[in-house]
Design a protein around this motif. Structure first.
Motif, mmCIF file in Angstrom:
data_model
loop_
_atom_site.group_PDB
_atom_site.id
_atom_site.type_symbol
_atom_site.label_atom_id
_atom_site.label_comp_id
_atom_site.label_asym_id
_atom_site.label_seq_id
_atom_site.Cartn_x
_atom_site.Cartn_y
_atom_site.Cartn_z
ATOM 1 N N SER A 103 45.884 7.132 -40.743
ATOM 2 C CA SER A 103 46.773 7.457 -39.635
ATOM 3 C C SER A 103 47.035 6.194 -38.831
ATOM 4 O O SER A 103 47.926 6.125 -38.011
ATOM 5 N N TYR A 156 58.425 3.655 -37.365
ATOM 6 C CA TYR A 156 57.570 4.412 -38.274
ATOM 7 C C TYR A 156 56.095 4.188 -37.990
ATOM 8 O O TYR A 156 55.251 4.325 -38.859
ATOM 9 N N SER A 157 55.793 3.807 -36.746
ATOM 10 C CA SER A 157 54.381 3.685 -36.401
ATOM 11 C C SER A 157 53.796 5.075 -36.239
ATOM 12 O O SER A 157 52.594 5.257 -36.214
ATOM 13 N N ASN A 158 54.653 6.051 -36.130
ATOM 14 C CA ASN A 158 54.214 7.428 -36.173
ATOM 15 C C ASN A 158 54.061 7.827 -37.643
ATOM 16 O O ASN A 158 55.044 7.925 -38.372
ATOM 17 N N VAL A 159 52.815 8.037 -38.030
ATOM 18 C CA VAL A 159 52.560 8.256 -39.454
ATOM 19 C C VAL A 159 53.315 9.466 -39.983
ATOM 20 O O VAL A 159 53.814 9.463 -41.102
ATOM 21 N N VAL A 203 48.700 3.014 -38.915
ATOM 22 C CA VAL A 203 49.782 2.517 -39.764
ATOM 23 C C VAL A 203 49.454 1.154 -40.367
ATOM 24 O O VAL A 203 49.782 0.871 -41.505
#
Lengths: 347, 347
Positions: free
Chosen positions: B247, A246-249, B249
């Motif tokens: 953005s 989930y480092s991709n927002v 994280v």
DNA sequence: GTTAGCACTCAATCAAGTCGAGTGCTAATC
DNA sequence: GATTAGCACTCGACTTGATTGAGTGCTAAC
């Protein structure tokens, strides 16, 4: 489908390594694990087999393998060992036992909060709801030739209404008849006493208005379903952001948004049957928002209050064995604390 | 510090543009705004002045300007115009008015959920809490020469305890005396009746044990503070991830983690005095986790239940004027719905 | 006081090149 | 027949360097 002993070991090793690192696992990594003294080339062959069986996948050629949903499923069902808590973990968890709270709901929330904090997992749950809500009364008001407004007032004085369109023309005698029937049969009846048969009975009784009745009953049903006043809650949602998946927002947002919506939590909580512990992996989930998540759910029972649900949520590579063990501990603790709930006790 | 008319206009333009775009604002952008017919060079000079005054900052040379905390503060206090809702916004909000719920707490939560959904802002709040919690009794048990365990039991049978270390040696007469004193003076006294003077009184009375008393009273105070059983809640936390400032994280996580902790929300809610609307910008916040956030808070009052708090949280460049207007509308609506709360009413 | 013009700065973007982990296949070995 | 060593190949990740362009500060002219 039967796996050889070695394939099992390799699959287990790949999954456990992937759970820890979130990186595709290569053949060399496994071969160095000295569990089984074979070279990386052999592992490569075995891994190719496992991929063919659909248990592993490759994100791209020349990357290691990652487990597929089916891989996790096999792992969870057949390979997984019980997680052993370390001494320090046990000590930390044991100190929780000393909590003394009386209000059951707030105790459970408190407890899940602490567990979430300690395990770094996100916990969702629903409190034990009683099924004794009911609908106070129904009103039906004709709007025009082929539509009417159905108004439902619940025991909590929540007013719901919906404009219902019919295929045919109606007049006020119809709306009157329907609302009378609803009031006679369903008003004041607690949720737990209402079942499908009752509804069918009504439907039979009102045979003449069958086509008119259907949309009405649909809405009524909806209202009854939502009567359950059990509360849902979520603890440590931000823990999800710890996972590199989930480092991709954008992705994180979709998931958090999904979890923000109480309706969704409700649905999740409702899905648990009376099984010991239920594990839902990746795309086994109904909601596509959860296709990269796994959920480990269990239910607890409080006498006189009903059944509640509680569970961990995380990426598919969550540590299933730890999650299951922790969950059992948690529900066990809830049982324990609620059964001998004579407070007053000092620490 | 007095700003010329033109400087005000420029500051306002910069802030409003930045609020919309989250990008540093350059001089050319402002000059094209035709509000004031001067060239970009002039704006540059003015902006340099504003920077010198500490109202604007530059993330790096050769980037546009962004407002500083002080810049926002001046904007909020002196420049900001009332936000005008568009017709469609008003219509959407008005449709909420039709909600009819009786349970006040759940109504407020429901309402904030809807507002959060409509405005795309995160909303935090605390329900109206009564201040009539109290501490049932105190126990103090000596552990060794210079430490003792203080045990506090609240009205809800929540047991809190803390080991307290003293600078000097003590014996059991001291612990006994202290616990007696606490029980006599504070046990059974409802929270709203306990104030600083009372604490000081005790301190004076027990002058001999001053140094011993201090850590004890600190913990007691902590317990009393946490007595308030008003619930805190947060709606639409995931909306925060919409803002480009989160953005990253890591940043998002820190904030969400902070908001996950009910204690922190409690503290935030407690900070609102009876002012109309309170705006806390960036590093004006006590908590460093909130140094990049602004909060717009207001309180509402429910007769017979006490005061609750409700507010928006977002990045410093939040649309203050809209937040304030919306918040007023929201609290107004709560007032309205709770004052004429004779339900039963049809839609 | 305002503006045009110009040199300068610096993050952002892009392409090219390199690196290395990992694979599949083949041929040799046990 | 199973295992392994070796090798060519693939492909994402990372590095580097050049380019671009938005924006600034300063100076001189208006």
């Amino acid at each position: 489908m039967d796996l050889g002993e070695r394939k099992k070991k390799i699959l287990g090793a790949v999954i456990e390594h992937y759970i820890r690192t979130a990186e595709p696992v290569g053949s060399r990594t496994i071969s160095k694990l000295d569990e089984l003294g074979v070279s990386s080339a052999t592992i490569r062959n075995e891994m190719a087999d496992l991929e063919e069986m659909g248990l592993l996948t490759q994100p791209h050629t020349s990357a290691g393998r990652i487990p597929s949903t089916m891989g996790y499923r096999t792992y969870v069902d057949r390979l997984m060992k019980n997680y052993e808590f370390s001494v320090s973990e046990i000590n930390r968890l044991r100190s929780l036992m000393e909590l003394q709270l009386t209000e059951v709901d707030s105790m459970i929330k408190e407890l899940t909060g602490i567990y979430s904090y300690l395990t770094n997992y996100t916990i969702v749950g629903s409190s034990a709801g009683n099924n004794n809500g009911y609908i106070k009364n129904f009103h039906m008001v004709q709007i025009d030739r082929n539509s009417a407004l159905l108004i439902v007032v619940t025991d909590k004085n929540i007013v719901k209404n919906k404009q219902i369109y019919f295929d045919c023309d109606i007049d006020s005698t119809v709306t009157e008849k329907i609302s009378n029937m609803l009031n006679e049969n369903l008003a004041g009846v607690v949720k737990s006493k209402i079942n499908l048969e009752k509804i069918y009975e009504i439907q039979a009784e009102m045979d003449v208005y069958k086509s008119v009745l259907l949309p009405v009953l649909n809405f009524v049903n909806e209202c009854i379903e939502s009567l359950d006043n059990s509360e849902v809650f979520i603890s440590g949602a931000s823990k999800l952001l710890d996972f590199p998946e989930y480092s991709n927002v954008q992705k994180a947002k979709e998931l958090l948004e999904f979890l923000d919506n109480k309706e969704n939590l409700h649905r999740m909580a409702a899905s648990v049957d009376n099984a010991d512990v239920k594990i839902i992996i990746g795309n086994e989930n109904d909601a596509i928002e959860l296709k990269d998540c796994s959920i480990v759910l269990s239910s607890y029972n409080i006498k006189g209050k009903g059944t509640g649900t509680i569970g961990f949520i995380g990426p598919t590579r969550m540590n299933y064995s730890k999650a299951v063990s922790t969950l059992k501990l948690l529900t066990g603790q809830i049982d324990k604390l609620t059964s001998n709930k004579e407070p007053e006790g000092e620490k």
